[in-house]
Enzyme design. Sequence first.
Site, short mmCIF file in Angstrom:
data_model
loop_
_atom_site.label_atom_id
_atom_site.label_comp_id
_atom_site.label_asym_id
_atom_site.label_seq_id
_atom_site.Cartn_x
_atom_site.Cartn_y
_atom_site.Cartn_z
N TYR A 1 49.65 24.69 45.46
CA TYR A 1 48.85 24.59 44.08
C TYR A 1 48.77 23.01 43.67
CZ TYR A 1 47.36 24.72 39.11
OH TYR A 1 46.52 24.76 37.91
N SER B 1 44.81 19.03 37.18
CA SER B 1 46.05 19.62 36.37
C SER B 1 47.25 18.61 36.24
CB SER B 1 46.77 20.86 37.45
OG SER B 1 48.10 21.02 36.74
P1 NAD Z 1 41.97 31.66 34.24
O1 NAD Z 1 42.70 32.87 35.14
O2 NAD Z 1 41.52 32.02 32.85
O3 NAD Z 1 40.90 31.01 35.14
C1 NAD Z 1 40.71 30.85 36.63
C2 NAD Z 1 39.62 31.60 36.90
O4 NAD Z 1 39.45 31.32 38.25
C3 NAD Z 1 39.57 33.10 36.89
O5 NAD Z 1 39.32 33.70 35.69
C4 NAD Z 1 38.74 33.53 38.09
O6 NAD Z 1 37.44 33.95 37.49
C5 NAD Z 1 38.69 32.51 38.79
N1 NAD Z 1 38.71 32.53 40.33
C6 NAD Z 1 39.90 32.49 40.78
N2 NAD Z 1 40.04 32.90 42.08
C7 NAD Z 1 38.71 32.95 42.46
C8 NAD Z 1 37.94 33.47 43.58
N3 NAD Z 1 38.59 33.58 44.78
N4 NAD Z 1 36.60 33.70 43.24
C9 NAD Z 1 36.10 33.32 42.18
N5 NAD Z 1 36.70 33.09 41.07
C10 NAD Z 1 38.14 32.92 41.15
O7 NAD Z 1 43.16 30.56 34.11
P2 NAD Z 1 42.91 29.16 33.65
O8 NAD Z 1 44.22 28.51 33.33
O9 NAD Z 1 41.76 28.87 32.62
O10 NAD Z 1 42.40 28.20 35.11
C11 NAD Z 1 41.41 27.47 35.07
C12 NAD Z 1 41.53 26.10 35.69
O11 NAD Z 1 42.45 25.52 34.92
C13 NAD Z 1 42.02 26.17 36.98
O12 NAD Z 1 41.60 25.42 38.05
C14 NAD Z 1 43.62 26.11 36.84
O13 NAD Z 1 44.27 25.64 37.93
C15 NAD Z 1 43.59 24.83 35.95
N6 NAD Z 1 44.73 24.52 34.89
C16 NAD Z 1 45.26 25.56 34.33
C17 NAD Z 1 46.55 25.03 33.57
C18 NAD Z 1 47.24 26.19 32.65
O14 NAD Z 1 48.30 25.92 32.05
N7 NAD Z 1 46.56 27.30 32.31
C19 NAD Z 1 47.05 24.11 33.64
C20 NAD Z 1 46.33 22.99 34.57
C21 NAD Z 1 45.05 23.47 35.18
#
Ligand code: NAD
Length: 297
Positions: free
Chosen positions: A202, A189
């Site tokens: 985080y 991120s």
């Molecule tokens: P999202 O909620 O759609 O995806 C995150 C997924 O993590 C969930 O769908 C879930 O299946 C999985 N997860 C969480 N805890 C879990 C557990 N204990 N066991 C199994 N699965 C688990 O959200 P996203 O934004 O697509 O996140 C994906 C990645 O992107 C993450 O690593 C997040 O930190 C990163 N990210 C997101 C953003 C943003 O703005 N959305 C920005 C930077 C990084």
Amino acid sequence: METRSGMQDPRVQYPAPPFPRQPQPAPGLVGKMVPVPDHGESSYRGSGRLEGRKALVTGGDSGIGRAAAIAFAREGADVAIAYLPEEEADARDVIALILAEGRRGVALPGDIRDETWCHELVDMAVTALGGLDILVVNAGRQQFRETLEDLSSEDFDRTMKTNLYALYWITRAAVPYLAPGASVITTASIQAYRPSEILLDYATTKAGIVAYTKALAKQLIKKGVRANVVAPGPVWTALQPSGGQPEEKVEEFGKDSDFGRPAQPVELAPVYVLLASEEASFINGEVYGVTGGKGIG
Ligand code: NAD
Ligand code: MG
């Protein structure tokens, strides 16, 4: 807004804030989001860049992982997705989209905070797909806490287990299966570089993911396997309204990017496809920022 030759102005290509307040419990569900995110369901077009590859995407039910899973299938890959049991409805939609491409789709519900499950899910993916060529470790936990006093040991532990321990456990289980040409991709991120005060735990894990992946890349290239990081900025996913940000921040999410809006998950997909593909044959230990202009320097 379309311009000549069907080109789009990226500033207005996707929804911009203000967004409605929409709190939901973690882990969030895609269907409860307003507007519903674009994961490429009808917008991503493949061109055979991952023909016959076998991919595992953690957090592949929703958000960035869903966009990667859909894109991989459209590029010709069989795809297994790992997710939490509460997310079955989201996972079913993704599996249906993978199957619609004539590809194998494998559903792996379970909690990656459990070391045994991390090993099992890799073994199950390998068995069901008949191997593993692309590993995307993308699942993540983000729960804001205003102050250090509000951040409990339980919170800290959950975030570390989900974002860092699981990365260690899953890569440890998967590496023996990876052959020359395979690719590992992690999701960090912008928080690794510009941490928010309310995302202390985080942001720490995201910096850890960058370091871990860079070190892993040095080991794996000796086997002909590459490992790289994607570092997104604000992306419109269920992570944010399910406790990732305070609701007032969700309302204006992405406003201070250069585009005045957040990314949609589908806008991340081409980077995952590139890093997974043979076209990335000289790309290893790198961090790809998709931050909307803030940068990772
Ligand atoms: P999202 O909620 O759609 O995806 C995150 C997924 O993590 C969930 O769908 C879930 O299946 C999985 N997860 C969480 N805890 C879990 C557990 N204990 N066991 C199994 N699965 C688990 O959200 P996203 O934004 O697509 O996140 C994906 C990645 O992107 C993450 O690593 C997040 O930190 C990163 N990210 C997101 C953003 C943003 O703005 N959305 C920005 C930077 C990084
Ligand atoms: Mg989800």
